[in-house]
Write a protein that holds these residues in place. Structure first.
Motif, PDB file in Angstrom:
ATOM      1  N   HIS A 103       0.878  -1.127   0.125  1.00 44.65           N
ATOM      2  CA  HIS A 103       0.124   0.051  -0.004  1.00 44.65           C
ATOM      3  C   HIS A 103       0.863   1.149   0.013  1.00 44.65           C
ATOM      4  N   ALA A 104       1.955   1.272   0.910  1.00 46.36           N
ATOM      5  CA  ALA A 104       2.820   2.523   1.091  1.00 46.36           C
ATOM      6  C   ALA A 104       3.474   2.817  -0.416  1.00 46.36           C
ATOM      7  N   TYR A 105       4.062   1.822  -0.949  1.00 45.98           N
ATOM      8  CA  TYR A 105       4.838   2.268  -2.435  1.00 45.98           C
ATOM      9  C   TYR A 105       3.945   2.567  -3.404  1.00 45.98           C
ATOM     10  N   LEU A 106       2.697   1.695  -3.395  1.00 45.61           N
ATOM     11  CA  LEU A 106       1.911   2.029  -4.400  1.00 45.61           C
ATOM     12  C   LEU A 106       0.937   3.456  -4.343  1.00 45.61           C
ATOM     13  N   ALA A 107       0.835   3.873  -2.825  1.00 48.21           N
ATOM     14  CA  ALA A 107       0.163   5.127  -2.802  1.00 48.21           C
ATOM     15  C   ALA A 107       1.014   6.172  -3.221  1.00 48.21           C
ATOM     16  N   ALA A 108       2.539   6.222  -2.708  1.00 53.13           N
ATOM     17  CA  ALA A 108       3.322   6.870  -3.269  1.00 53.13           C
ATOM     18  C   ALA A 108       3.577   6.973  -4.786  1.00 53.13           C
ATOM     19  N   THR A 109       3.432   5.871  -5.455  1.00 55.38           N
ATOM     20  CA  THR A 109       3.491   5.814  -6.954  1.00 55.38           C
ATOM     21  C   THR A 109       2.191   6.520  -7.452  1.00 55.38           C
ATOM     22  N   LYS A 110       1.230   6.231  -6.968  1.00 55.60           N
ATOM     23  CA  LYS A 110       0.084   7.008  -7.301  1.00 55.60           C
ATOM     24  C   LYS A 110       0.150   8.535  -7.116  1.00 55.60           C
ATOM     25  N   ALA A 111       0.787   8.995  -6.183  1.00 57.59           N
ATOM     26  CA  ALA A 111       1.258  10.500  -5.893  1.00 57.59           C
ATOM     27  C   ALA A 111       2.097  11.049  -6.782  1.00 57.59           C
ATOM     28  N   VAL A 112       3.088  10.008  -7.254  1.00 57.89           N
ATOM     29  CA  VAL A 112       4.066  10.502  -8.169  1.00 57.89           C
ATOM     30  C   VAL A 112       3.411  10.673  -9.517  1.00 57.89           C
ATOM     31  N   LEU A 113       2.442  10.072  -9.973  1.00 60.16           N
ATOM     32  CA  LEU A 113       1.688  10.220 -11.159  1.00 60.16           C
ATOM     33  C   LEU A 113       0.808  11.319 -11.184  1.00 60.16           C
ATOM     34  N   MET A 114       0.161  11.761 -10.122  1.00 59.29           N
ATOM     35  CA  MET A 114      -0.671  12.835  -9.782  1.00 59.29           C
ATOM     36  C   MET A 114       0.265  13.975 -10.188  1.00 59.29           C
ATOM     37  N   SER A 115       1.491  14.063  -9.599  1.00 60.28           N
ATOM     38  CA  SER A 115       2.288  15.184  -9.648  1.00 60.28           C
ATOM     39  C   SER A 115       2.809  15.259 -11.074  1.00 60.28           C
ATOM     40  N   LEU A 116       3.209  14.012 -11.853  1.00 65.52           N
ATOM     41  CA  LEU A 116       3.494  14.132 -13.278  1.00 65.52           C
ATOM     42  C   LEU A 116       2.423  14.878 -14.055  1.00 65.52           C
ATOM     43  N   ARG A 117       1.278  14.869 -13.659  1.00 65.55           N
ATOM     44  CA  ARG A 117       0.220  15.236 -14.525  1.00 65.55           C
ATOM     45  C   ARG A 117       0.246  17.060 -14.587  1.00 65.55           C
ATOM     46  N   ASP A 118       0.958  17.532 -13.643  1.00 62.32           N
ATOM     47  CA  ASP A 118       1.081  18.929 -13.329  1.00 62.32           C
ATOM     48  C   ASP A 118       2.345  19.422 -13.838  1.00 62.32           C
ATOM     49  N   MET A 119       3.057  18.645 -14.530  1.00 60.26           N
ATOM     50  CA  MET A 119       4.320  19.096 -15.150  1.00 60.26           C
ATOM     51  C   MET A 119       4.283  19.209 -16.597  1.00 60.26           C
ATOM     52  N   PRO A 120       4.614  20.465 -17.243  1.00 62.77           N
ATOM     53  CA  PRO A 120       4.375  20.717 -18.602  1.00 62.77           C
ATOM     54  C   PRO A 120       4.922  19.570 -19.414  1.00 62.77           C
ATOM     55  N   GLN A 121       6.033  18.968 -19.147  1.00 60.35           N
ATOM     56  CA  GLN A 121       6.653  18.265 -20.197  1.00 60.35           C
ATOM     57  C   GLN A 121       6.046  16.932 -20.286  1.00 60.35           C
ATOM     58  N   GLU A 122       5.688  16.566 -19.019  1.00 63.14           N
ATOM     59  CA  GLU A 122       5.333  15.238 -18.518  1.00 63.14           C
ATOM     60  C   GLU A 122       3.704  14.995 -18.707  1.00 63.14           C
ATOM     61  N   ALA A 123       3.065  15.958 -18.658  1.00 59.92           N
ATOM     62  CA  ALA A 123       1.626  15.877 -18.502  1.00 59.92           C
ATOM     63  C   ALA A 123       0.819  15.125 -19.351  1.00 59.92           C
ATOM     64  N   ALA A 124       1.502  15.100 -20.739  1.00 62.97           N
ATOM     65  CA  ALA A 124       0.375  14.395 -21.886  1.00 62.97           C
ATOM     66  C   ALA A 124       0.643  12.817 -21.459  1.00 62.97           C
ATOM     67  N   ALA A 125       1.900  12.386 -21.292  1.00 62.90           N
ATOM     68  CA  ALA A 125       2.351  11.030 -20.993  1.00 62.90           C
ATOM     69  C   ALA A 125       1.633  10.503 -19.714  1.00 62.90           C
ATOM     70  N   ALA A 126       1.599  11.551 -18.676  1.00 67.43           N
ATOM     71  CA  ALA A 126       1.125  11.081 -17.367  1.00 67.43           C
ATOM     72  C   ALA A 126      -0.365  11.108 -17.513  1.00 67.43           C
ATOM     73  N   GLY A 127      -1.052  11.838 -18.262  1.00 70.82           N
ATOM     74  CA  GLY A 127      -2.310  11.833 -18.497  1.00 70.82           C
ATOM     75  C   GLY A 127      -3.028  10.559 -19.241  1.00 70.82           C
ATOM     76  N   GLU A 128      -2.010  10.120 -20.071  1.00 70.11           N
ATOM     77  CA  GLU A 128      -2.548   8.879 -20.794  1.00 70.11           C
ATOM     78  C   GLU A 128      -2.423   7.791 -20.059  1.00 70.11           C
ATOM     79  N   ILE A 129      -1.484   7.702 -18.942  1.00 68.04           N
ATOM     80  CA  ILE A 129      -1.396   6.883 -18.021  1.00 68.04           C
ATOM     81  C   ILE A 129      -2.686   6.709 -17.312  1.00 68.04           C
ATOM     82  N   ALA A 130      -2.873   7.912 -16.711  1.00 71.71           N
ATOM     83  CA  ALA A 130      -3.999   8.031 -15.617  1.00 71.71           C
ATOM     84  C   ALA A 130      -5.412   7.586 -16.406  1.00 71.71           C
ATOM     85  N   SER A 131      -5.527   7.896 -17.513  1.00 67.40           N
ATOM     86  CA  SER A 131      -6.670   7.413 -18.147  1.00 67.40           C
ATOM     87  C   SER A 131      -6.785   5.847 -18.394  1.00 67.40           C
TER      88      SER A 131
END
Length: 201
Positions: A103-131
């Motif tokens: 739970h701990a490492y996957l919760a952190a992994t999810k938090a990392v993904l959410m942060s990536l969605r707010d980064m200009p260069q990574e937003a598109a790729a992160a949004g695709e993974i989130a979708s």
């Protein structure tokens, strides 16, 4: 020889994880670090399938902040302490001694993904993974699946190790670690034998 070296590395990882468990929390801990939001049992089952993609994208991120790097580091540390998610049932079985640390490492992994969605260069790729994650959640009907650790938030200052004392009571974990211990012993024997042969030449 490669197998033997891998076994030794795994043994060192087990030792590290064992030491970490002595510092892991059991419902309490320091909160000097950054909070990591909880993840549901259903979410972690899906996030685990995307863990490699998320971490690969995070490793390439350019415009990062200190909080992002701290959460990413926590995710990586927790992943290793949970033996890289390799123990059967660590993600899916809430009775597994490895489930809380998963739970701990996957919760952190999810938090990392959410942060990536707010980064200009990574937003598109992160949004695709989130979708893809969202679609899998719906397809597999996991949105409302919970367990005893589903409401548990984490903190980057608190390492969550496996519940080592419960391993003998969990057949899948016991069998897996017993097998790995046997591989470690064989690897150690192979290394010693190789060194003896080299010294005799």
């Amino acid at each position: 020889m490669k197998i033997a070296l891998h076994s030794i590395c795994f043994g060192l990882a087990l030792l590290t994880a064992g030491i970490a468990s002595a510092h892991s929390r059991s419902g309490e801990g320091s909160h000097a670090g950054l909070p990591v939001p909880e993840i549901s049992h259903g979410e972690m089952a899906v996030i685990s399938d995307y863990h490699t993609r998320i971490m690969a994208l995070a490793s390439r991120a350019m415009d990062t902040s200190e909080p992002f790097r701290r959460v990413l580091n926590y995710a990586e540390i927790q992943y290793s302490y949970c033996l890289w998610g390799g123990v059967p049932g660590s993600v899916t079985d809430e009775e597994s001694p490895f489930n809380e640390c998963a739970h701990a490492y996957l919760a952190a992994t999810k938090a990392v993904l959410m942060s990536l969605r707010d980064m200009p260069q990574e937003a598109a790729a992160a949004g695709e993974i989130a979708s893809d994650v969202d679609a899998d959640m719906v397809r597999r009907g996991l949105s409302l699946v919970t367990c005893r650790f589903s409401g548990e938030g984490f903190n980057t200052a608190d390492v969550v190790g496996p519940r080592w004392s419960e391993i003998p009571l969990h057949p899948a974990s016991m069998a897996s670690l017993s097998g790995l211990a046997a591989i470690l012993a064989l690897g150690s024997f192979a290394v010693r034998r190789s060194l003896r042969l080299q010294s005799s030449e």
